[in-house]
Design a protein around this motif. Structure first.
Motif, PDB file in Angstrom:
ATOM      1  N   ASP A 168      -4.188  45.351   5.854  1.00 37.50           N
ATOM      2  CA  ASP A 168      -3.998  45.729   7.250  1.00 37.50           C
ATOM      3  C   ASP A 168      -2.595  45.314   7.659  1.00 37.50           C
ATOM      4  O   ASP A 168      -1.733  45.095   6.805  1.00 37.50           O
ATOM      5  CB  ASP A 168      -5.082  45.104   8.151  1.00 37.50           C
ATOM      6  CG  ASP A 168      -5.109  43.580   8.085  1.00 37.50           C
ATOM      7  OD1 ASP A 168      -4.077  42.972   7.742  1.00 37.50           O
ATOM      8  OD2 ASP A 168      -6.157  42.996   8.403  1.00 37.50           O
ATOM      9  N   GLU A 169      -2.344  45.197   8.961  1.00 35.54           N
ATOM     10  CA  GLU A 169      -0.994  44.889   9.424  1.00 35.54           C
ATOM     11  C   GLU A 169      -0.549  43.491   9.024  1.00 35.54           C
ATOM     12  O   GLU A 169       0.653  43.213   8.934  1.00 35.54           O
ATOM     13  CB  GLU A 169      -0.913  45.040  10.944  1.00 35.54           C
ATOM     14  CG  GLU A 169      -1.075  46.483  11.424  1.00 35.54           C
ATOM     15  CD  GLU A 169      -0.943  46.603  12.917  1.00 35.54           C
ATOM     16  OE1 GLU A 169      -0.749  45.553  13.575  1.00 35.54           O
ATOM     17  OE2 GLU A 169      -1.028  47.727  13.430  1.00 35.54           O
ATOM     18  N   LYS A 196      -6.571  53.804  10.699  1.00 34.78           N
ATOM     19  CA  LYS A 196      -5.314  53.591   9.990  1.00 34.78           C
ATOM     20  C   LYS A 196      -4.986  54.828   9.172  1.00 34.78           C
ATOM     21  O   LYS A 196      -5.870  55.410   8.545  1.00 34.78           O
ATOM     22  CB  LYS A 196      -5.404  52.370   9.066  1.00 34.78           C
ATOM     23  CG  LYS A 196      -4.095  52.083   8.325  1.00 34.78           C
ATOM     24  CD  LYS A 196      -4.173  50.838   7.458  1.00 34.78           C
ATOM     25  CE  LYS A 196      -2.849  50.606   6.742  1.00 34.78           C
ATOM     26  NZ  LYS A 196      -2.871  49.418   5.871  1.00 34.78           N
TER      27      LYS A 196
END
Length: 214
Positions: free
Chosen positions: A144-145, A116
């Motif tokens: 995170d996403e 990332k």
């Protein structure tokens, strides 16, 4: 379960991330070549090591193979960032997060294995927008996403009730990681402790549920 996290490169971003992670109970190793910064951070994290992050032997000696996550905070030093990312992936670190100061640097770090890429300036705008859009959210961090971690003020209807009574995991799809009173340090969450107006909660929540807290 605690995670072992290395934060390598201690500018403003690296120091802030390392201290925040340690305060919520993670095991945090930091490294930087600046001895004064290492002395300042030694009481704020699990372990602080003076290390030239451009030197392969010194980076290898950090024991990154024992880390769950490695974060590089050296947006202005592409040589050190490449060194840390590549060694981390060679050592089998599952998640490597790298700070990049430009799109070109981001592409290079992705090529050497970063999982990332972060741009603190851009993400700072997103973080600020989340906070300003809500009266309940005091701070916001992307994990995170899908997931984020927020400092959340309890709803008025929660005051006087415990987390066990509220059953927040089932009703609100969130996990409470820590609790504190405003101005105090984060601490262990007792499921039977009654919440007060002075409490703040550190919770992990799905990003799609953030709009519920406006």
């Amino acid at each position: 379960m605690k995670k072992s996290i290395a934060v390598l490169g201690l500018g403003k971003y690296g120091c802030s991330v390392a201290e925040s992670l340690y305060n919520i109970g993670e095991d945090v190793l930091v490294a930087d070549k600046n001895e004064q910064i290492i002395r300042d951070m030694s009481s704020k994290v699990t372990s602080a090591i003076c290390c030239n992050l451009e030197n392969e032997d010194e980076v290898m000696s950090l024991g990154l193979q024992n880390m769950d996550i490695v974060i590089t905070g050296m947006g202005g030093n592409i040589a050190a960032s490449i060194m840390v990312v590549s060694i981390s992936k060679e050592k089998g670190v599952r998640t490597v997060i790298a700070k990049a100061s430009s799109p070109r640097m981001a592409k290079i770090l992705e090529r050497v294995g970063a999982d990332k890429i972060i741009n603190p300036e851009q993400e700072g705008g997103i973080r600020s927008a989340r906070i300003l859009a809500s009266q309940s959210i005091h701070d916001y961090y992307e994990l995170d996403e899908d997931l984020c971690m927020v400092e959340l003020q309890p709803r008025p209807s929660w005051i006087g009730k415990s987390l066990m009574e509220l059953n927040v995991r089932q009703k609100y799809n969130m996990n409470v990681a820590a609790i504190k009173e405003k101005g105090e340090n984060w601490g262990y969450v007792s499921p039977t402790k009654k919440l007060t107006e002075k409490n703040l909660l550190m919770v992990i929540i799905d990003k799609k549920d953030i709009s519920k807290w406006k």
